[in-house]
Design an enzyme around this catalytic site. Structure first.
Site, PDB file in Angstrom:
ATOM      1  N   ASN A   1       0.851  -1.191   0.000  1.00 50.39           N
ATOM      2  CA  ASN A   1       0.000   0.000   0.000  1.00 50.39           C
ATOM      3  C   ASN A   1       0.886   1.241   0.000  1.00 50.39           C
ATOM      4  O   ASN A   1       2.108   1.142   0.035  1.00 50.39           O
ATOM      5  CB  ASN A   1      -0.971  -0.032   1.188  1.00 50.39           C
ATOM      6  CG  ASN A   1      -0.230  -0.042   2.505  1.00 50.39           C
ATOM      7  OD1 ASN A   1       0.458   0.907   2.843  1.00 50.39           O
ATOM      8  ND2 ASN A   1      -0.346  -1.141   3.243  1.00 50.39           N
TER       9      ASN A   1
ATOM     10  N   ASP B   1      -4.412  -6.076   5.031  1.00 51.08           N
ATOM     11  CA  ASP B   1      -5.438  -6.916   5.646  1.00 51.08           C
ATOM     12  C   ASP B   1      -5.360  -8.361   5.167  1.00 51.08           C
ATOM     13  O   ASP B   1      -5.734  -9.273   5.868  1.00 51.08           O
ATOM     14  CB  ASP B   1      -6.825  -6.341   5.343  1.00 51.08           C
ATOM     15  CG  ASP B   1      -7.037  -5.034   6.098  1.00 51.08           C
ATOM     16  OD1 ASP B   1      -6.653  -4.982   7.273  1.00 51.08           O
ATOM     17  OD2 ASP B   1      -7.567  -4.068   5.511  1.00 51.08           O
TER      18      ASP B   1
ATOM     19  N   LYS C   1       8.711 -17.911  -9.549  1.00 52.08           N
ATOM     20  CA  LYS C   1       7.989 -16.830 -10.222  1.00 52.08           C
ATOM     21  C   LYS C   1       6.836 -17.407 -11.053  1.00 52.08           C
ATOM     22  O   LYS C   1       7.039 -18.375 -11.800  1.00 52.08           O
ATOM     23  CB  LYS C   1       8.972 -16.078 -11.131  1.00 52.08           C
ATOM     24  CG  LYS C   1       8.383 -14.837 -11.716  1.00 52.08           C
ATOM     25  CD  LYS C   1       9.383 -14.114 -12.594  1.00 52.08           C
ATOM     26  CE  LYS C   1       8.636 -13.099 -13.430  1.00 52.08           C
ATOM     27  NZ  LYS C   1       9.378 -12.662 -14.585  1.00 52.08           N
TER      28      LYS C   1
ATOM     29  N   PRO D   1      -3.169 -11.553  10.418  1.00 51.38           N
ATOM     30  CA  PRO D   1      -3.498 -11.321  11.832  1.00 51.38           C
ATOM     31  C   PRO D   1      -3.702  -9.833  12.068  1.00 51.38           C
ATOM     32  O   PRO D   1      -3.025  -9.005  11.446  1.00 51.38           O
ATOM     33  CB  PRO D   1      -2.254 -11.819  12.573  1.00 51.38           C
ATOM     34  CG  PRO D   1      -1.150 -11.752  11.572  1.00 51.38           C
ATOM     35  CD  PRO D   1      -1.785 -12.004  10.230  1.00 51.38           C
ATOM     36  N   ASP D   2      -4.627  -9.474  12.940  1.00 50.73           N
ATOM     37  CA  ASP D   2      -4.793  -8.071  13.329  1.00 50.73           C
ATOM     38  C   ASP D   2      -3.871  -7.843  14.530  1.00 50.73           C
ATOM     39  O   ASP D   2      -4.153  -8.294  15.643  1.00 50.73           O
ATOM     40  CB  ASP D   2      -6.254  -7.774  13.679  1.00 50.73           C
ATOM     41  CG  ASP D   2      -6.471  -6.274  13.867  1.00 50.73           C
ATOM     42  OD1 ASP D   2      -5.612  -5.638  14.516  1.00 50.73           O
ATOM     43  OD2 ASP D   2      -7.479  -5.754  13.372  1.00 50.73           O
ATOM     44  N   ILE D   3      -2.764  -7.175  14.270  1.00 57.98           N
ATOM     45  CA  ILE D   3      -1.714  -7.047  15.296  1.00 57.98           C
ATOM     46  C   ILE D   3      -2.232  -6.202  16.465  1.00 57.98           C
ATOM     47  O   ILE D   3      -2.082  -6.561  17.632  1.00 57.98           O
ATOM     48  CB  ILE D   3      -0.447  -6.419  14.685  1.00 57.98           C
ATOM     49  CG1 ILE D   3      -0.005  -7.259  13.481  1.00 57.98           C
ATOM     50  CG2 ILE D   3       0.669  -6.324  15.710  1.00 57.98           C
ATOM     51  CD1 ILE D   3       0.996  -6.591  12.582  1.00 57.98           C
TER      52      ILE D   3
ATOM     53  N   PHE E   1      -4.442   3.391  15.050  1.00 58.65           N
ATOM     54  CA  PHE E   1      -4.750   4.447  14.093  1.00 58.65           C
ATOM     55  C   PHE E   1      -5.967   4.026  13.276  1.00 58.65           C
ATOM     56  O   PHE E   1      -6.195   2.831  13.090  1.00 58.65           O
ATOM     57  CB  PHE E   1      -3.561   4.704  13.154  1.00 58.65           C
ATOM     58  CG  PHE E   1      -2.588   5.685  13.743  1.00 58.65           C
ATOM     59  CD1 PHE E   1      -1.803   5.331  14.825  1.00 58.65           C
ATOM     60  CD2 PHE E   1      -2.466   6.963  13.226  1.00 58.65           C
ATOM     61  CE1 PHE E   1      -0.926   6.231  15.395  1.00 58.65           C
ATOM     62  CE2 PHE E   1      -1.585   7.878  13.779  1.00 58.65           C
ATOM     63  CZ  PHE E   1      -0.814   7.506  14.868  1.00 58.65           C
TER      64      PHE E   1
ATOM     65  N   LYS F   1     -14.244   1.363  16.031  1.00 57.59           N
ATOM     66  CA  LYS F   1     -12.996   0.590  15.878  1.00 57.59           C
ATOM     67  C   LYS F   1     -12.256   0.463  17.211  1.00 57.59           C
ATOM     68  O   LYS F   1     -11.700  -0.576  17.537  1.00 57.59           O
ATOM     69  CB  LYS F   1     -12.111   1.281  14.833  1.00 57.59           C
ATOM     70  CG  LYS F   1     -10.923   0.448  14.420  1.00 57.59           C
ATOM     71  CD  LYS F   1     -10.202   1.040  13.224  1.00 57.59           C
ATOM     72  CE  LYS F   1     -10.976   0.816  11.930  1.00 57.59           C
ATOM     73  NZ  LYS F   1     -10.297   1.404  10.776  1.00 57.59           N
TER      74      LYS F   1
ATOM     75  N   LYS G   1     -11.398  -3.226  18.534  1.00 56.80           N
ATOM     76  CA  LYS G   1     -10.001  -3.680  18.624  1.00 56.80           C
ATOM     77  C   LYS G   1      -9.529  -3.793  20.066  1.00 56.80           C
ATOM     78  O   LYS G   1      -8.535  -4.441  20.345  1.00 56.80           O
ATOM     79  CB  LYS G   1      -9.093  -2.716  17.869  1.00 56.80           C
ATOM     80  CG  LYS G   1      -9.477  -2.565  16.407  1.00 56.80           C
ATOM     81  CD  LYS G   1      -8.326  -2.895  15.515  1.00 56.80           C
ATOM     82  CE  LYS G   1      -8.691  -2.669  14.062  1.00 56.80           C
ATOM     83  NZ  LYS G   1      -7.677  -3.202  13.162  1.00 56.80           N
TER      84      LYS G   1
HETATM   85  O1  C5P Z   1      -8.787  -2.124  10.749  1.00 58.25           O
HETATM   86  P1  C5P Z   1      -7.893  -1.041  10.335  1.00 58.25           P
HETATM   87  O2  C5P Z   1      -6.802  -1.484   9.373  1.00 58.25           O
HETATM   88  O3  C5P Z   1      -8.562   0.205   9.847  1.00 58.25           O
HETATM   89  O4  C5P Z   1      -7.187  -0.616  11.692  1.00 58.25           O
HETATM   90  C1  C5P Z   1      -6.140   0.271  11.738  1.00 58.25           C
HETATM   91  C2  C5P Z   1      -5.322   0.056  12.974  1.00 58.25           C
HETATM   92  O5  C5P Z   1      -5.104  -1.337  13.204  1.00 58.25           O
HETATM   93  C3  C5P Z   1      -3.948   0.644  12.838  1.00 58.25           C
HETATM   94  O6  C5P Z   1      -3.518   1.045  14.123  1.00 58.25           O
HETATM   95  C4  C5P Z   1      -3.127  -0.522  12.319  1.00 58.25           C
HETATM   96  O7  C5P Z   1      -1.751  -0.376  12.634  1.00 58.25           O
HETATM   97  C5  C5P Z   1      -3.746  -1.690  13.031  1.00 58.25           C
HETATM   98  N1  C5P Z   1      -3.733  -2.948  12.285  1.00 58.25           N
HETATM   99  C6  C5P Z   1      -2.956  -3.991  12.726  1.00 58.25           C
HETATM  100  N2  C5P Z   1      -2.973  -5.194  12.064  1.00 58.25           N
HETATM  101  C7  C5P Z   1      -3.758  -5.365  10.974  1.00 58.25           C
HETATM  102  C8  C5P Z   1      -4.545  -4.313  10.511  1.00 58.25           C
HETATM  103  C9  C5P Z   1      -4.501  -3.123  11.182  1.00 58.25           C
HETATM  104  O8  C5P Z   1      -2.243  -3.826  13.723  1.00 58.25           O
HETATM  105  N3  C5P Z   1      -3.742  -6.542  10.350  1.00 58.25           N
END
Ligand code: C5P
Length: 398
Positions: free
Chosen positions: A208, A276, A286, A304-306, A324, A338, A342
């Site tokens: 991105n 995501d 390749k 994973p959502d860190i 953020f 959010k 989260k």
């Molecule tokens: O869900 P979204 O991407 O909008 O959330 C943004 C926040 O979640 C940011 O703080 C980003 O660093 C964190 N994030 C994360 N792991 C992910 C997606 C988002 O830590 N896979």
């Protein structure tokens, strides 16, 4: 700030020695004191008088100056400071340090000191890249000597490449990161930053447009307040925060692993734009065009959502977790939801609609949302937003 801190500045003999005078001025402006030591070669480039005038201190240069031996002695001189800085660190000084020579005042101080040492190398590009110098640098790293630079660019000798002395402002930032006292001294703060790169095959990836500018600025602001900062960063364009422990990663999976192993932390700020999704089965080879001309189908898997993973940790959760939210509509409502989803303490929300110029730009307009509600901040440079956020963090941890 360097209030009350003393730097022993060893100035080596190189064309960059004149920049050491600017460094003396900057250290003093930041509230620190400087004791300059000039090698004989350095005196060919700058005079003891100018170093002494700028430092407002006596300059040392001779190992066998008996008055000094009576007054202080080189051993004591080597221990009188909070940090020994060698700038410019010439190839010769570096070699002496690596091999333990002690045949002049500078090398004797460096052998006798029990104070942390920071070197700022400067030399011709061929000398910097010479295997002997590179071996010496590896030795010094293993000995625990910190280093800033050299920078890459045009050199006084007309060549181009790595070898330029780091800018005095950057050397000062590095000194402040080691010595600075502030409201966050003794605190460990974790910052994630930049995009992630999710491989499709060995040469292609999904990414991105995050530049990492806001994350770098936040880390620098925290360092200035005295925090120890671990900076877990994807491949970002923005300059790295000087003085942070940098942990480079590529993928979301690697970022989660790096974040987990950097804990415990007093606070964690998740400024990274984590992808995501990743490609479920990235190939080792390749992907080739097929004869049929049919494009390959990429199957995505969720990353994973860190932020959520760390926020919901039962054991070892940082006391303050900040996420953020980059939104394009209903910014406050979406960001408030959010925060709950989260499980983090604060959400820093911003509107990244194309018209705002925020994504990839130098400014940001954020709203900070916590349990008490939303606080809108005026549009400002990412640096100023970072400073204000760091101050708010210091208050919360204080
Ligand atoms: O869900 P979204 O991407 O909008 O959330 C943004 C926040 O979640 C940011 O703080 C980003 O660093 C964190 N994030 C994360 N792991 C992910 C997606 C988002 O830590 N896979």
């Amino acid at each position: 700030m360097l209030n009350g801190k003393r730097v022993l500045l060893i100035i080596g003999g190189g064309i960059a020695a004149f920049k050491a005078l600017e460094l003396i001025r900057l250290i003093r402006k930041a509230g620190g004191a400087v004791t300059p030591v000039l090698t004989p070669a350095a005196q060919e480039f700058v005079t003891p008088l100018s170093a002494s005038a700028l430092a407002a201190e006596k300059v040392y240069s001779d190992l066998f100056d008996l008055t000094d031996e009576a007054e202080m002695g080189h051993i004591e001189l080597s221990r009188s400071a909070d940090l020994v800085v060698v700038a410019p660190a010439t190839a010769d000084l570096i070699a002496k340090m690596a091999h333990g020579h002690a045949n002049d005042l500078a090398s004797t101080i460096l052998m006798a000191t029990d104070t942390p040492v920071l070197i700022a190398p400067a030399m011709n590009v061929r000398m910097w890249l010479h295997p002997a110098n590179q071996r010496n640098i590896v030795t010094l790293e293993a000995d625990g000597v910190s280093r800033i630079g050299p920078d890459e660019g045009d050199m006084a000798c007309g060549e181009y490449g790595p070898g330029r002395l780091a800018e005095p402002e950057a050397i000062l930032a590095s000194i402040e990161a080691r010595l600075g006292q502030g409201p966050l001294t003794g605190k460990h703060v974790l910052v994630t930053s930049g995009p992630t790169h999710e491989p499709i095959d060995p040469v292609r990836y999904i990414a991105n447009r995050s530049s990492g500018a806001q994350g770098s600025a936040i880390a620098s602001a925290l360092l200035r307040l005295g925090a120890r900062v671990t900076f877990v960063t994807g491949p970002a364009e923005a300059p790295m925060p000087i003085g942070a422990e940098i942990v480079p990663v590529q993928t979301a999976d690697q970022m989660l692993a790096a974040v987990t192993s950097a804990l415990p932390a007093d606070a964690a700020i998740f400024a990274a734009a984590v992808a995501d999704w990743r490609v479920e089965s990235a190939t080792d080879k390749k992907i080739k065009k097929t004869r049929s001309g049919k494009p390959p189908a990429l199957k995505l898997a969720e990353n994973p959502d860190i932020l959520a993973t760390i926020s919901k940790k039962r054991k070892g959760r940082p006391g303050l977790v900040i996420g953020f939210a980059a939104e394009t509509d209903d910014v406050i409502a979406n960001a408030t939801a959010k925060r709950k989803r989260k499980g983090c303490d604060w959400i820093v929300a911003n509107d990244v609609s194309p018209g705002t110029g925020i994504m990839g730009g130098t400014e940001n307009a954020v709203t900070v949302i916590d349990a008490d509600g939303a606080e809108e901040w005026p549009r400002a440079s990412k640096r100023d937003v970072a400073r204000r956020l760091a101050e708010r963090i210091a208050q919360a941890l204080g």
